[in-house]
Design an enzyme around this catalytic site. Structure first.
Site, PDB file in Angstrom:
ATOM      1  CD1 TRP A 138     -12.325  14.092  75.798  1.00 54.01           C
ATOM      2  CD2 TRP A 138     -10.575  14.250  74.442  1.00 54.01           C
ATOM      3  NE1 TRP A 138     -11.530  12.985  76.010  1.00 54.01           N
ATOM      4  CE2 TRP A 138     -10.448  13.060  75.192  1.00 54.01           C
ATOM      5  CE3 TRP A 138      -9.566  14.571  73.527  1.00 54.01           C
ATOM      6  CZ2 TRP A 138      -9.380  12.183  75.046  1.00 54.01           C
ATOM      7  CZ3 TRP A 138      -8.509  13.696  73.392  1.00 54.01           C
ATOM      8  CH2 TRP A 138      -8.417  12.517  74.143  1.00 54.01           C
ATOM      9  CG  ASP A 139     -15.324  11.240  73.710  1.00 54.69           C
ATOM     10  OD1 ASP A 139     -14.701  11.920  74.538  1.00 54.69           O
ATOM     11  OD2 ASP A 139     -15.828  10.142  73.981  1.00 54.69           O
ATOM     12  CD  GLU A 164     -10.817  10.549  81.630  1.00 51.91           C
ATOM     13  OE1 GLU A 164     -11.436   9.679  82.278  1.00 51.91           O
ATOM     14  OE2 GLU A 164     -11.258  11.071  80.595  1.00 51.91           O
ATOM     15  CE  LYS A 178     -10.638   5.783  81.473  1.00 52.51           C
ATOM     16  NZ  LYS A 178     -11.604   6.775  81.978  1.00 52.51           N
ATOM     17  CD  GLN A 179      -8.504   8.304  77.599  1.00 48.85           C
ATOM     18  OE1 GLN A 179      -9.211   7.866  78.493  1.00 48.85           O
ATOM     19  NE2 GLN A 179      -8.903   9.223  76.753  1.00 48.85           N
TER      20      GLN A 179
END
Length: 793
Positions: free
Chosen positions: A363-364, A490, A594-595
């Site tokens: 998806w980046d 994630e 995580k992000q």
């Protein structure tokens, strides 16, 4: 300073220069100096082939299949994966000086400099070397991967003696099935496949050599060829030979002082899953003929003209932070290289700079890379979305396998098949479907490409809307829920009502209904009727967006803020990233991020939040986010700037922009972080420029941190090329090309036409800086001169 910690590259505005060879950083520099055009990618390996950190030559979407073992099998698990492979290496030119091989590990290296020129699109290397037998020579090589001739790369290699005559032998090679170093246990590395290519044909004729191979399992066929133009003394001996895995041209001569051996090597590649061996043979021969006809100087001129046009519509200027200036151009250059000539093929997470993540796309691309391309090189964005459309039948097939309607695009893939063997961090991340649909809407909004919307966009929007309507459900109260999914974070897997996913799905459903109404004939062919479109609108209107009244913040997903917080104080610095040191079951049940996840929703779905909610949400999640993903810092930079944390935004901008130039995650060896480098543009344009676009409106809310005195950027929107120049006090807007356009500056509309417009910057009330988890603060870009902190810019 520890010698190992000294900077690898000089800081210059238009190039990345390595003033001395750093064998301890060889793999990193091979990624940084990689050249690509989206179809062919060459890592920046030394011309001689050795020493190397990681050899690499890649063709977009050329892969080998491998089994995906599962400890326990279950229905719906993918059985095989796809791994990018190192194809035939055409970069190698070995040199012998009076029988001594040029090898920088032996003799004396008097000079070694490499320079990536981002305006010329070339990698230049200067070497002055004294052999163990005390013979000194100078070598200059210039390497290019053509942005105008898709199949072609070329090298100009020149050798001169310094002070006495020498015998030289140059060996220009094509090498298949190179031995590769092991990838270790890091899941972000690639699988290592031994000798994946099977030789089918080898030809040597004059100064041309051609090798053809196929993969053992995936059945793909490729051809690589080289042709040469050679200048030197009259007494040269030239020979060519070939075997199934090696093709070689050898030039032997004697060089007196003042003489020079010059070899121009043209390299061409082609591959196909369907075309015959003779067809690929002829394709590569034709590409070599075209390159020779253009000539070395012609290739350089074409490259410079292509990049001149790109920079005219994409350049970003930064004053006050020279590292960021270099890094944003470096990022733009590599984003362009990743997608320029991909032509209906994917843009991998590493581009074509290394084998990390097995060469997969995620998806980046749609969420982080595509915005940059949409507003700077929209043709490349269109090609990437066309590739997604080509894989749509496989996504529909996958949805059917999972018992769902519509399409389920793969979490990670090369050719459209799901290649993730871990459900919670793979298929369950259904948000990728909304990310792709959002990129479609963004592209159409920016370009008004109605033909694309009819032929490609609507099909993707309809099938993804059907997925959401099938995946979610109305509960007894009529609220629409999407349960059992994984959002961008994630470390929180298989949750109910992840806000980012729900908001993006809501937009997906709304846009599908609206676009179907605009093109009723196409919608009818796709089987969309009024009842189905109404069901999409109903689901969107009833979408559940959880809120924690107790804390006054949005939980990342339903119940998230009730979890125990991770013990950050007890986590050792060398235990990051957490995924390599702690079991997932422990991460999944704690408040640790995580992000950027909820914070990404603040950026991409900002209309769903009030200004005060953004401030509170951002501060809350700052205390939980450990940035174990390179995708996070750019989002945190953008939202930090929006809520007035300008210095913090500058810090995060530095992290995303310098991810690879400084090798911050110590894994640049596996390839560049293309999305992170795109984040340098996002941090400056969407962050400090405050750029937001949608619904035909292009809006800006610019503000700068203290460490940057000026930012100027160019972007394309609806046929207009716009330049925005921001200082601390004012922003000026200039129309460089195209029709006049209505813009918004801090929510006030104005029309930009022949005359530039200058408007004052609205100042924002400073707020207390939020705290990050212990030890996970970003490196500051500005250092208090009175502080004893030894860190420097």
């Amino acid at each position: 300073m520890n010698p190992a910690d000294r900077p690898v590259f000089t800081v210059e505005p238009w190039c990345v220069r390595e003033p001395e060879l750093r064998l301890d950083r060889l793999a990193q520099t091979e990624s940084v100096f990689a050249l690509s055009n989206g179809h062919v990618g060459l890592r920046g390996n030394l011309d001689e082939g050795e020493p190397h950190g990681l050899p690499g030559t890649y063709l977009n979407s050329f892969y080998e299949q491998r089994p995906l073992p599962h400890a326990e099998t279950a229905y719906g698990y993918p059985e095989s994966g796809q791994t990018v492979i190192n194809v035939t290496n055409g970069k190698v030119i070995r040199l012998l000086v009076d029988d001594e091989p040029l090898d920088v590990r032996y003799g004396r290296v008097l000079r070694h400099e490499r320079n990536l020129d981002m305006r010329a699109g070339t990698l230049t290397r200067h070497v002055e070397w004294t052999s163990p037998a005390d013979k000194t020579i100078k070598v200059t090589s210039v390497r290019i991967v053509s942005l105008t001739q898709r199949a072609v790369a070329a090298i100009c290699y020149e050798v001169e003696p310094v002070d006495e005559a020498v015998r030289v032998v140059a060996q220009s090679e094509l090498v298949a099935n190179e031995a590769l170093p092991g990838g270790g246990k890091d899941p972000r590395s690639s699988a290592i496949l031994e000798s994946p290519l099977v030789g089918e044909e080898h030809v040597a004729n004059g100064t041309k050599v051609l090798l053809l191979h196929r993969t053992r399992q995936s059945g793909l066929r490729m051809a690589a060829g080289m042709s040469h133009q050679i200048e030197g003394p009259k007494s040269m001996a030239i020979d060519t030979e070939s075997s199934k895995d090696v093709g070689r041209l050898t030039v032997a001569t004697r060089l007196e002082p003042g003489q020079r051996l010059r070899i121009v090597k043209y390299i061409a590649y082609g591959w196909s899953s369907r075309r015959s061996r003779p067809a690929l043979h002829d394709q590569v021969v034709g590409a070599l003929a075209g390159a020779r006809q253009t000539g070395w100087d012609g290739l350089l001129d074409e490259q410079r003209a292509y990049l001149d046009e790109f920079w005219e519509g994409a350049d970003v200027e930064v004053e006050g932070d020279a590292e960021i200036q270099q890094a944003v151009r470096f990022g733009l250059f590599h984003v362009l290289q990743a997608g320029a000539r991909a032509e209906s093929r994917m843009i991998p997470a590493k581009g074509l700079t290394g084998p990390g993540y097995d060469g997969h796309t995620f998806w980046d691309t749609e969420t982080f890379v595509m915005p940059v391309l949409t507003y700077t090189s929209p043709g490349a964005a269109k090609d990437a979305l066309a590739w997604r459309h080509r894989t749509l039948p496989l996504a529909v097939e996958r949805a059917t396998q999972l018992g769902l309607d519509g399409a389920t695009f793969p979490w990670r893939t090369i050719r459209g098949h799901e290649c993730s063997g871990y459900w919670p961090a793979g298929t369950a991340a259904f948000h990728i479907n909304a990310d792709i649909s959002d990129a479609v809407v963004r592209y159409v909004d920016a370009t008004e490409d109605t033909q694309f919307e009819r032929e490609i966009g609507l099909d993707i929007l309809v099938q993804t809307a059907r997925l959401w309507r099938s995946l979610g459900h109305h509960d007894v109260g009529g609220v629409f829920r999407i349960d059992g999914v994984t959002g961008p974070d994630e470390y929180s897997a298989v949750v109910d009502n992840n806000i980012y996913t729900n908001l993006m799905a809501r937009r997906n459903l709304q846009e599908a209904a609206e676009v179907a109404m605009r093109h009723p004939d196409v919608a009818d062919r796709l089987g969309v009727d009024a009842e189905e479109a109404a069901s999409w609108r109903d689901a969107a209107a009833a979408m559940l967006i959880p809120y924690d009244d107790r804390l006054g913040v949005h939980p990342q997903s339903e119940g998230f803020t009730n979890h125990a917080r991770w013990d950050f104080a007890a986590t050792k610095p060398d235990h990051y990233p957490l995924l390599l040191n702690f079991p997932y079951f422990d991460l999944y049940r704690k408040q640790v991020v995580k992000q950027a996840d909820l914070v990404l929703a603040l950026h991409l779905c900002g209309e769903a939040f009030t200004e005060e909610q953004k401030v509170r949400d951002f501060a809350y999640y700052e205390g939980l986010t450990v940035r174990d993903s390179s995708l996070s810092a750019q989002t945190q930079a953008v939202v930090a700037a929006e809520v007035g944390q300008l210095e913090l935004a500058h810090d995060y901008l530095g992290e995303t922009a310098l991810m690879d130039l400084h090798d911050l995650n110590r894994n640049t060896r596996d390839g560049l972080h293309i999305a992170s480098m795109a984040g340098a543009w996002s941090g400056l344009v969407a962050g400090f420029g405050g750029m937001r676009a949608g619904g035909g409106r292009l809006r800006f809310a610019p503000r700068l941190p203290g460490g940057i005195s000026r930012v100027a950027f160019r972007m394309r929107y609806r046929g207009s090329l716009i330049k925005v120049n921001v200082t601390a006090e004012a922003a000026s807007y200039e129309l460089l090309d195209g029709p006049g356009i209505k813009l918004w500056h801090h929510n006030e509309p104005f029309t930009l036409a022949d005359e530039s417009v200058e408007l004052p910057i609205e100042q924002i009330q400073p707020r207390p800086a939020p705290a990050q988890p212990a030890g996970r603060e970003p490196m500051p870009r500005r250092i208090d001169p009175h502080s004893r902190d030894p860190r420097r810019r």
